[in-house]
Design a protein around this motif. Structure first.
Motif, PDB file in Angstrom:
ATOM      1  N   VAL A  93       0.851  -1.200   0.000  1.00  0.00           N
ATOM      2  CA  VAL A  93       0.000   0.000   0.000  1.00  0.00           C
ATOM      3  C   VAL A  93       0.880   1.241   0.000  1.00  0.00           C
ATOM      4  O   VAL A  93       2.082   1.189   0.282  1.00  0.00           O
ATOM      5  CB  VAL A  93      -0.934   0.025   1.230  1.00  0.00           C
ATOM      6  CG1 VAL A  93      -1.967  -1.082   1.150  1.00  0.00           C
ATOM      7  CG2 VAL A  93      -0.134  -0.072   2.517  1.00  0.00           C
ATOM      8  N   ASP A  94       0.229   2.356  -0.318  1.00  0.00           N
ATOM      9  CA  ASP A  94       0.913   3.651  -0.288  1.00  0.00           C
ATOM     10  C   ASP A  94      -0.070   4.692   0.241  1.00  0.00           C
ATOM     11  O   ASP A  94      -1.229   4.395   0.531  1.00  0.00           O
ATOM     12  CB  ASP A  94       1.413   4.028  -1.680  1.00  0.00           C
ATOM     13  CG  ASP A  94       2.671   4.893  -1.611  1.00  0.00           C
ATOM     14  OD1 ASP A  94       2.830   5.618  -0.598  1.00  0.00           O
ATOM     15  OD2 ASP A  94       3.486   4.856  -2.557  1.00  0.00           O
ATOM     16  N   LYS A  95       0.397   5.919   0.343  1.00  0.00           N
ATOM     17  CA  LYS A  95      -0.419   7.001   0.907  1.00  0.00           C
ATOM     18  C   LYS A  95      -1.712   7.184   0.107  1.00  0.00           C
ATOM     19  O   LYS A  95      -1.697   7.216  -1.126  1.00  0.00           O
ATOM     20  CB  LYS A  95       0.369   8.302   0.927  1.00  0.00           C
ATOM     21  CG  LYS A  95       1.563   8.266   1.874  1.00  0.00           C
ATOM     22  CD  LYS A  95       2.329   9.556   1.849  1.00  0.00           C
ATOM     23  CE  LYS A  95       3.149   9.700   0.583  1.00  0.00           C
ATOM     24  NZ  LYS A  95       4.251   8.752   0.505  1.00  0.00           N
ATOM     25  N   GLY A  96      -2.809   7.279   0.837  1.00  0.00           N
ATOM     26  CA  GLY A  96      -4.109   7.490   0.220  1.00  0.00           C
ATOM     27  C   GLY A  96      -4.872   6.232  -0.104  1.00  0.00           C
ATOM     28  O   GLY A  96      -6.031   6.308  -0.519  1.00  0.00           O
ATOM     29  N   ASP A  97      -4.256   5.046   0.075  1.00  0.00           N
ATOM     30  CA  ASP A  97      -4.937   3.792  -0.249  1.00  0.00           C
ATOM     31  C   ASP A  97      -5.892   3.403   0.884  1.00  0.00           C
ATOM     32  O   ASP A  97      -5.506   3.419   2.063  1.00  0.00           O
ATOM     33  CB  ASP A  97      -3.921   2.671  -0.464  1.00  0.00           C
ATOM     34  CG  ASP A  97      -3.093   2.871  -1.715  1.00  0.00           C
ATOM     35  OD1 ASP A  97      -3.529   3.675  -2.564  1.00  0.00           O
ATOM     36  OD2 ASP A  97      -2.024   2.254  -1.833  1.00  0.00           O
ATOM     37  N   GLY A 182      -9.633   1.780   7.183  1.00  0.00           N
ATOM     38  CA  GLY A 182      -9.151   3.152   7.193  1.00  0.00           C
ATOM     39  C   GLY A 182      -8.431   3.522   5.916  1.00  0.00           C
ATOM     40  O   GLY A 182      -8.608   2.882   4.871  1.00  0.00           O
ATOM     41  N   ILE A 183      -7.591   4.548   6.037  1.00  0.00           N
ATOM     42  CA  ILE A 183      -6.829   5.069   4.899  1.00  0.00           C
ATOM     43  C   ILE A 183      -5.381   5.215   5.326  1.00  0.00           C
ATOM     44  O   ILE A 183      -5.086   5.661   6.444  1.00  0.00           O
ATOM     45  CB  ILE A 183      -7.386   6.427   4.426  1.00  0.00           C
ATOM     46  CG1 ILE A 183      -8.816   6.254   3.902  1.00  0.00           C
ATOM     47  CG2 ILE A 183      -6.507   7.036   3.340  1.00  0.00           C
ATOM     48  CD1 ILE A 183      -9.469   7.549   3.500  1.00  0.00           C
ATOM     49  N   ILE A 184      -4.470   4.839   4.436  1.00  0.00           N
ATOM     50  CA  ILE A 184      -3.046   5.039   4.696  1.00  0.00           C
ATOM     51  C   ILE A 184      -2.721   6.525   4.503  1.00  0.00           C
ATOM     52  O   ILE A 184      -2.940   7.076   3.425  1.00  0.00           O
ATOM     53  CB  ILE A 184      -2.190   4.180   3.751  1.00  0.00           C
ATOM     54  CG1 ILE A 184      -2.533   2.699   3.907  1.00  0.00           C
ATOM     55  CG2 ILE A 184      -0.713   4.432   4.011  1.00  0.00           C
ATOM     56  CD1 ILE A 184      -2.234   2.137   5.267  1.00  0.00           C
ATOM     57  N   THR A 185      -2.221   7.153   5.534  1.00  0.00           N
ATOM     58  CA  THR A 185      -1.894   8.583   5.449  1.00  0.00           C
ATOM     59  C   THR A 185      -0.400   8.852   5.471  1.00  0.00           C
ATOM     60  O   THR A 185       0.018   9.990   5.238  1.00  0.00           O
ATOM     61  CB  THR A 185      -2.560   9.346   6.605  1.00  0.00           C
ATOM     62  OG1 THR A 185      -2.092   8.803   7.855  1.00  0.00           O
ATOM     63  CG2 THR A 185      -4.064   9.226   6.533  1.00  0.00           C
ATOM     64  N   THR A 210       1.164   4.702   8.656  1.00  0.00           N
ATOM     65  CA  THR A 210       0.175   5.309   9.544  1.00  0.00           C
ATOM     66  C   THR A 210      -1.201   5.113   8.924  1.00  0.00           C
ATOM     67  O   THR A 210      -1.404   5.406   7.744  1.00  0.00           O
ATOM     68  CB  THR A 210       0.439   6.814   9.743  1.00  0.00           C
ATOM     69  OG1 THR A 210       1.700   6.979  10.394  1.00  0.00           O
ATOM     70  CG2 THR A 210      -0.640   7.440  10.612  1.00  0.00           C
ATOM     71  N   VAL A 211      -2.117   4.593   9.735  1.00  0.00           N
ATOM     72  CA  VAL A 211      -3.485   4.327   9.291  1.00  0.00           C
ATOM     73  C   VAL A 211      -4.427   5.229  10.085  1.00  0.00           C
ATOM     74  O   VAL A 211      -4.277   5.388  11.302  1.00  0.00           O
ATOM     75  CB  VAL A 211      -3.865   2.850   9.500  1.00  0.00           C
ATOM     76  CG1 VAL A 211      -5.269   2.575   8.959  1.00  0.00           C
ATOM     77  CG2 VAL A 211      -2.856   1.945   8.829  1.00  0.00           C
ATOM     78  N   MET A 212      -5.418   5.828   9.385  1.00  0.00           N
ATOM     79  CA  MET A 212      -6.431   6.656  10.030  1.00  0.00           C
ATOM     80  C   MET A 212      -7.824   6.163   9.641  1.00  0.00           C
ATOM     81  O   MET A 212      -8.052   5.817   8.482  1.00  0.00           O
ATOM     82  CB  MET A 212      -6.298   8.128   9.609  1.00  0.00           C
ATOM     83  CG  MET A 212      -5.112   8.845  10.170  1.00  0.00           C
ATOM     84  SD  MET A 212      -5.176  10.613   9.761  1.00  0.00           S
ATOM     85  CE  MET A 212      -3.609  11.155  10.442  1.00  0.00           C
ATOM     86  N   ASP A 213      -8.705   6.184  10.622  1.00  0.00           N
ATOM     87  CA  ASP A 213     -10.117   5.923  10.370  1.00  0.00           C
ATOM     88  C   ASP A 213     -10.826   7.271  10.337  1.00  0.00           C
ATOM     89  O   ASP A 213     -11.044   7.898  11.373  1.00  0.00           O
ATOM     90  CB  ASP A 213     -10.700   5.039  11.474  1.00  0.00           C
ATOM     91  CG  ASP A 213     -12.177   4.757  11.260  1.00  0.00           C
ATOM     92  OD1 ASP A 213     -12.719   5.127  10.189  1.00  0.00           O
ATOM     93  OD2 ASP A 213     -12.809   4.184  12.170  1.00  0.00           O
ATOM     94  N   ALA A 281     -11.590  16.442   6.196  1.00  0.00           N
ATOM     95  CA  ALA A 281     -10.267  15.866   6.403  1.00  0.00           C
ATOM     96  C   ALA A 281      -9.731  16.281   7.761  1.00  0.00           C
ATOM     97  O   ALA A 281      -9.945  17.418   8.200  1.00  0.00           O
ATOM     98  CB  ALA A 281      -9.306  16.316   5.293  1.00  0.00           C
ATOM     99  N   PRO A 282      -9.028  15.388   8.443  1.00  0.00           N
ATOM    100  CA  PRO A 282      -8.383  15.766   9.700  1.00  0.00           C
ATOM    101  C   PRO A 282      -7.399  16.906   9.488  1.00  0.00           C
ATOM    102  O   PRO A 282      -6.727  16.981   8.460  1.00  0.00           O
ATOM    103  CB  PRO A 282      -7.668  14.484  10.132  1.00  0.00           C
ATOM    104  CG  PRO A 282      -8.391  13.388   9.423  1.00  0.00           C
ATOM    105  CD  PRO A 282      -8.842  13.965   8.117  1.00  0.00           C
TER     106      PRO A 282
END
Length: 381
Positions: A93-97, A182-185, A210-213, A281-282
């Protein structure tokens, strides 16, 4: 004769000067004395009454609000580390996935761990067979073998089983999985990087992802000490998002710490807001308007009608053409209306404009209040 004529001429000139001076002074004195007894311009135009503007108290809903800046954060945020050491074999995975709970995100290659696992499998197989054979022999002929030998074989078999399960668990840690949807940030490593185990200290290990929900966002607000009694779970709030065209969201307080921070004397309040489609968005800037108190069908007057009298408050009312000063008690003030807690019934003509010239018992002529309405205010920090 010349001297007599000169003296007479000078006397005539002096007499003419006094006559001219007296004629110029007399109208001024007469004008002053004639205007001294006349009434003032205001009294003359209003027939002896002061001109004021009045309004009747209204019944409406008033609210005390508090506007505070808010920090927008994801519902959950996790930085992933590796539990085992090795080289990063693959990262998927990469950022935004977007990711799903349990999805394999990266694989760590640890040849030494795999070798220990293979060895543990062999030891487990041998000790299992040994225990089973001794157990069967003892069951068929207890005199051939001692029960103690069977128990020792069973203990060795169970120990080998637990060692194998431990290494299997460690081997499973070579696969880094997503803890939730979540999303990879953030991504910190690439394939081939040496990864240190973060079991002893996360500060010395390199993070992986880093993963965010962000399906739900948390809005953090610090409420000042004087307003904390009015903020509790379920308190209504309006969230203003200036970054996306001033969009306003209606929500309620989800939870609070129920205690004050000794350093800032504020209470942390959280507001959970659903975020369908990840429209928010956070890290966005937001303002939260907390409704501290709200009174329905309250008796209100414009703030300009109030008269400050030392520590008390009062208003002027017009009764049969005479101004009367009435003490009152107020409650909520939203900048447009002030709630009258006591002192008025709602039928009075309350003076809004011209009250500075009034005293109790002075005749006054009332006309309707005609100034434009104001804009509601809120306390802001």
């Amino acid at each position: 004769m010349k001297l007599v004529m000169v003296g007479v001429g000078m006397a005539i000139l002096v007499g003419i000067g006094f006559w001219a001076l007296e004629s110029n002074t007399q109208p001024v004195n007469q004008k002053t004395s004639s205007t001294a007894g006349k009434p003032s311009a205001v009294s003359k135009e209003s027939g002896g009454f002061l001109e004021v503007q009045v309004t009747k108290p209204l019944r409406r809903t008033v609210a005390a609000t508090l506007r505070l800046p808010a920090t927008v954060s994801p519902y959950s945020q996790t930085t992933l580390y590796s539990k085992v050491s090795g080289y990063l074999k693959t990262i998927h995975v990469d950022k935004g996935d977007p990711v799903r709970a349990g999805q394999v995100l990266a694989v760590i290659e640890d040849p030494e761990l795999e070798e220990r696992y293979q060895q543990a499998q062999s030891e487990y197989a041998i000790k299992k067979v040994t225990y089973e054979r001794l157990s069967n022999v003892w069951k068929e002929n207890p005199d051939v073998i001692a029960k103690q030998d069977v128990d020792l074989a069973e203990a060795a078999y169970l120990g080998a089983k637990h060692a194998l399960e431990q290494l299997a668990a460690m081997l499973d840690y070579t696969k880094v999985r997503a803890p939730y949807n979540g999303i990879i940030t953030a991504r910190f490593v690439d394939p081939g990087a040496l990864i240190q185990a973060a079991t002893s200290s996360a500060t010395q290990a390199v993070p992986l992802l880093t993963v965010m929900d962000t399906s739900i966002l948390r809005f953090y607000v610090n409420v000042p000490q004087e307003d904390t009694p009015y903020v509790k779970k379920g308190t209504s709030v309006a969230i203003v998002l200036k970054g996306i065209g001033g969009k306003t969201l209606e929500a309620t307080v989800t939870r609070s710490t129920m205690s004050l921070d000794p350093g800032t004397r504020t209470m942390l309040v959280e507001i959970d807001v659903p975020n369908p489609g990840h429209a928010l968005a956070p890290g966005m800037y937001a303002e939260v308007i907390l409704t501290l108190r709200q009174h329905r069908d309250a008796l209100v007057v414009p703030p300009a009608a109030l008269v400050a009298d030392n520590s008390s408050k009062a208003v002027f009312v017009i009764e049969q053409g005479v101004a009367r000063k009435v003490p009152i008690k107020t409650d909520i003030d939203d900048g447009v209306w002030v709630e009258i807690a006591s002192g008025l019934t709602g039928s009075e003509d309350v003076v809004v404009v011209g009250k500075s010239r009034l005293t109790d018992g002075v005749p006054a002529k009332a006309s309707p209040y005609s100034l434009p309405a104001g804009k509601p205010s809120s306390q802001k920090y």
